[in-house]
Design a protein around this motif. Structure first.
Motif, PDB file in Angstrom:
ATOM      1  N   LEU A 281       1.711  -1.910   2.119  1.00  0.00           N
ATOM      2  CA  LEU A 281       2.566  -1.062   1.295  1.00  0.00           C
ATOM      3  C   LEU A 281       3.263  -0.008   2.153  1.00  0.00           C
ATOM      4  O   LEU A 281       4.430   0.308   1.921  1.00  0.00           O
ATOM      5  CB  LEU A 281       1.736  -0.386   0.192  1.00  0.00           C
TER       6      LEU A 281
ATOM      7  N   THR B 114      -3.092   1.216  -4.635  1.00  0.00           N
ATOM      8  CA  THR B 114      -1.755   1.382  -4.052  1.00  0.00           C
ATOM      9  C   THR B 114      -1.825   2.246  -2.798  1.00  0.00           C
ATOM     10  O   THR B 114      -0.961   3.087  -2.563  1.00  0.00           O
ATOM     11  CB  THR B 114      -0.766   2.007  -5.072  1.00  0.00           C
TER      12      THR B 114
ATOM     13  N   VAL C 214       3.009  -3.609  -7.927  1.00  0.00           N
ATOM     14  CA  VAL C 214       3.994  -2.552  -7.693  1.00  0.00           C
ATOM     15  C   VAL C 214       5.351  -3.001  -8.229  1.00  0.00           C
ATOM     16  O   VAL C 214       5.798  -4.126  -7.974  1.00  0.00           O
ATOM     17  CB  VAL C 214       4.092  -2.227  -6.187  1.00  0.00           C
TER      18      VAL C 214
ATOM     19  N   CYS D  19       3.641   1.272 -10.889  1.00  0.00           N
ATOM     20  CA  CYS D  19       2.876   0.040 -10.844  1.00  0.00           C
ATOM     21  C   CYS D  19       2.257  -0.226 -12.207  1.00  0.00           C
ATOM     22  O   CYS D  19       2.164   0.665 -13.053  1.00  0.00           O
ATOM     23  CB  CYS D  19       1.790   0.093  -9.764  1.00  0.00           C
TER      24      CYS D  19
END
Length: 306
Positions: A60, A44, A277, A251
């Protein structure tokens, strides 16, 4: 665009080259896209790119900006082939005093461990600043540290201010505040920059770091619950469908077997070593998994979502 208008999405891991890493990350990843040593797979990270769906190709970081803030959790897989540097991270107050956005509190969940594998968490009693400086200078820093044997399934809390290191022979799932503020104290002679002055300022002689006992819950196992993150493991003993609640931004990370996240009009496959996510405000998602599948839920509690 509001948070609830973005459906769950899967990210492609971003591979970070490190001198202590590995050439191959199999069976987790078939290809890293580089011939260099890779130590971390960021699941992430802000530079991770969406795979599939209407958001494909977006990062992201890009999506987080649209939603009014940074995604609060940085989740990684770590693949040390050699010892990591001895390091320490500041807490929020210390980091902000140094001009950073936030500190770095983290945890490690052990996915693989060879016999004799260990991590270092904290310093032995009486390890003051002068002893630390002397040990760094004469190459005996490891002797000042509290080494903890680890095995598969262990969860370790790494409180900010804890001097720590990771030995080889493990694969770890790391969940942390989204921050890369690291003060390297000792690196076994590798030609990398050290941050002794900054690091000594943020070391805490006593912290809450250590092993965390798993807590059985209804339908899952709570691995850790702290201010900045909650990590839970789901083990599916048969093919089943269940609702998974997500009270904060977070997530789901695949660890083993086939898992699918059902959203309106789409099924997202949650592969081992990848993250899906779940934007804050989604509430609940439906997860379908085969017998023997395992995944974890990493959530930033709303109160700790800074």
């Amino acid at each position: 665009m509001t948070m609830t208008e973005i459906a769950p999405f899967r990210l492609k891991p971003w591979f970070s080259e490190r001198p202590w890493g590995r050439k191959s990350l199999k069976p987790w990843y078939e290809d890293t896209g580089t011939t260099e040593l890779v130590g971390e797979a960021w699941l992430t990270g802000p530079q991770c790119v969406v795979e599939g769906g209407d958001l494909e190709g977006r990062t992201l970081a890009d999506l987080s900006r649209e939603l009014g803030g940074e995604f609060p959790l940085l989740v990684k897989l770590l693949f040390p082939n050699e010892k990591l540097s001895v390091q320490v991270h500041p807490d929020d107050e210390q980091a902000k005093a140094a001009g950073e956005t936030r500190g770095k509190t983290e945890c490690w969940y052990v996915l693989e461990a060879e016999p004799g594998a260990a991590v270092a968490l904290g310093l032995k009693p009486g390890s003051d600043t002068e002893k630390i400086k002397a040990a760094i200078a004469d190459g005996t820093m490891e002797s000042l540290m509290e080494w903890v044997p680890v095995q598969v399934g262990d969860m370790l809390f790494v409180d900010a201010g804890t001097v720590h290191a990771i030995g080889p022979g493990v694969v770890l799932l790391e969940t942390q505040q989204t921050s890369d503020v690291t003060y390297r104290l000792y690196d076994y002679g590798r030609p990398r920059e050290l941050h002794l002055e900054q690091g000594l300022k943020v070391i805490k002689p006593k912290t809450a770091a250590g092993k965390v006992a798993p807590k059985p819950m209804e339908g899952f196992t709570r691995l850790i619950e702290q201010k900045y993150f909650i990590v839970d493991r789901f083990d599916l003993e048969e093919m089943e469908e269940r609702q998974i609640s997500m009270e904060g931004a977070g997530c789901l990370v695949g660890l083993q077997g086939n898992v699918w996240i059902i959203t309106p009009g789409e099924e997202i496959e949650l592969e081992p070593g990848k993250a899906v996510v779940i934007p804050q405000g989604t509430g609940e998602v439906i997860v379908e998994a085969e017998k023997g599948a395992t995944f974890v839920r990493c959530v930033a509690p709303v109160s700790g979502n800074q």
